[in-house]
Design an enzyme around this catalytic site. Sequence first.
Site, PDB file in Angstrom:
ATOM      1  N   GLU A   1     -12.568 -12.761   4.441  1.00  0.00           N
ATOM      2  CA  GLU A   1     -11.496 -13.159   5.359  1.00  0.00           C
ATOM      3  C   GLU A   1     -12.058 -13.341   6.776  1.00  0.00           C
ATOM      4  O   GLU A   1     -11.498 -14.053   7.595  1.00  0.00           O
ATOM      5  CB  GLU A   1     -10.388 -12.087   5.346  1.00  0.00           C
TER       6      GLU A   1
ATOM      7  N   ASP B   1       2.190 -12.862   5.005  1.00  0.00           N
ATOM      8  CA  ASP B   1       3.090 -11.948   5.718  1.00  0.00           C
ATOM      9  C   ASP B   1       4.174 -12.805   6.378  1.00  0.00           C
ATOM     10  O   ASP B   1       4.062 -13.145   7.559  1.00  0.00           O
ATOM     11  CB  ASP B   1       2.302 -11.189   6.793  1.00  0.00           C
TER      12      ASP B   1
ATOM     13  N   GLY C   1      -6.371  -4.846   3.787  1.00  0.00           N
ATOM     14  CA  GLY C   1      -6.628  -4.027   4.966  1.00  0.00           C
ATOM     15  C   GLY C   1      -7.592  -4.733   5.907  1.00  0.00           C
ATOM     16  O   GLY C   1      -8.144  -5.796   5.570  1.00  0.00           O
TER      17      GLY C   1
ATOM     18  N   THR D   1       0.846  -1.188   0.000  1.00  0.00           N
ATOM     19  CA  THR D   1       0.000   0.000   0.000  1.00  0.00           C
ATOM     20  C   THR D   1       0.884   1.241   0.000  1.00  0.00           C
ATOM     21  O   THR D   1       1.602   1.468   0.985  1.00  0.00           O
ATOM     22  CB  THR D   1      -0.845   0.041   1.304  1.00  0.00           C
TER      23      THR D   1
HETATM   24  C1  6MZ Z   1      -5.854  -8.012   5.066  1.00  0.00           C
HETATM   25  C2  6MZ Z   1      -3.615  -7.519   5.143  1.00  0.00           C
HETATM   26  C3  6MZ Z   1      -3.340  -8.757   5.772  1.00  0.00           C
HETATM   27  O1  6MZ Z   1       0.826  -2.873   2.296  1.00  0.00           O
HETATM   28  O2  6MZ Z   1       2.217  -1.904   4.117  1.00  0.00           O
HETATM   29  N1  6MZ Z   1      -2.456  -6.870   5.018  1.00  0.00           N
HETATM   30  N2  6MZ Z   1      -4.861  -7.162   4.796  1.00  0.00           N
HETATM   31  N3  6MZ Z   1      -5.661  -9.198   5.664  1.00  0.00           N
HETATM   32  C4  6MZ Z   1      -4.434  -9.603   6.053  1.00  0.00           C
HETATM   33  N4  6MZ Z   1      -4.331 -10.782   6.709  1.00  0.00           N
HETATM   34  C5  6MZ Z   1      -3.470 -11.019   7.821  1.00  0.00           C
HETATM   35  N5  6MZ Z   1      -2.012  -8.835   5.945  1.00  0.00           N
HETATM   36  C6  6MZ Z   1      -1.492  -7.672   5.487  1.00  0.00           C
HETATM   37  O3  6MZ Z   1       1.739  -4.375   4.070  1.00  0.00           O
HETATM   38  C7  6MZ Z   1       0.963  -4.380   5.246  1.00  0.00           C
HETATM   39  C8  6MZ Z   1      -0.489  -4.151   4.905  1.00  0.00           C
HETATM   40  O4  6MZ Z   1      -0.991  -5.272   4.141  1.00  0.00           O
HETATM   41  C9  6MZ Z   1      -2.346  -5.505   4.458  1.00  0.00           C
HETATM   42  C10 6MZ Z   1      -2.750  -4.464   5.482  1.00  0.00           C
HETATM   43  O5  6MZ Z   1      -3.336  -3.363   4.821  1.00  0.00           O
HETATM   44  C11 6MZ Z   1      -1.404  -4.089   6.099  1.00  0.00           C
HETATM   45  O6  6MZ Z   1      -1.420  -2.799   6.679  1.00  0.00           O
HETATM   46  P1  6MZ Z   1       2.004  -3.074   3.188  1.00  0.00           P
HETATM   47  O7  6MZ Z   1       3.260  -3.426   2.432  1.00  0.00           O
END
Ligand code: 6MZ
Length: 347
Positions: free
Chosen positions: A205, A288, A175, A101
Amino acid sequence: MENEADAFYRELPKVELHAHLNGSVSVNTIEKLISRKPHLNIEHGMTAIGKGQRRTLDECFQVFKVIHQLVDSEEDILMVATDVIREFAADGVKYLELRSTPREEKRTGLTKKGYIESVIKAIKNCKSEGLDIDVRFLVAIDRRNGTEVAMETVKLAEEFMQSTDGLVLGLDLSGDPTVGHGKDLLPALLRAKNCGLKLSLHLSEVPSQQEESNLLLSLPPDRIGHGTFLHPEMGGSQSLVDQVVTNNIPLELCLTSNVKGQTVPCYSKHHFQYWYQMGHPSIICTDDKGVFSTNLSQEYQLTATTFGLSHEAIWKLSQQAIDWIFAPDAVKQQLKQKWEAMKPQVF
Ligand code: 6MZ
């Protein structure tokens, strides 16, 4: 990371299609970031969920906020993206679609454009280092930020799609799923689709997103993130499943993420089983890898041990993921040749 996967899984060529940049930051990189910003008083325990630990999904989203404090300049993003790409390559990932993001930060002069440029720079640097990994980028919309930001993000993604010669391929909607509603984002997602950006959307989710999923499936998206609560056994519905099946929309499945984030009670109850048994395209991903202390080899091994899949079945699963990448057919062909060349004589 918790346990190292066995050699078969580490050597298995892999495709990673669901990886959030800031969720993928490793312990080593976090330490470098902490030493750059000691005044924040952040410890590594605040940025990762270790072995046997679980959090609520809400707590997971707090973890991202901590990481975002550590990663707030072009320099940080370049370092984080470079490290993450190198780590995926070292784990045997041959093709990676990274998503993130874009954020702005007045204090460091970071702009959303500069954010994306830094990721692109990392991708290009890794390419010139000769790493055996093809990396593409999906621009993410954080659902919490609403209609206008979503539209702005799509316009930015469009610009980069045109100027990066295929490095920016699409859009992610992610998100905190308990915040905001997909209907507010529909115009932006439609625009993205119409201009040729591929769509990977987090759907169902958490429970109680059926109405939203129904709406977003009408687009339809090109891939689904998680889809945990789509099917009837999880409180979803047959009509949602039918839409997914009719449109043959692949699911990006992240076992450890869902277990540690407690949307799924345990590995054996993961919805991988439901979709895989049906022969529906199911792609194993990390989500992640930093936050959930895992890697893609480990996720494949967990899938194999939990659901009793042979090495041959796992090989097929990793190979089939090639069909669902957003890069064009020529890239798919190259990857298929690579898999053929690496295929074990016997399993
Ligand atoms: C939904 C997720 C997530 O974008 O800053 N993010 N969104 N569900 C999940 N399941 C666990 N895991 C991560 O990476 C972090 C962002 O990715 C999304 C969220 O918006 C989180 O703030 P970036 O690189």
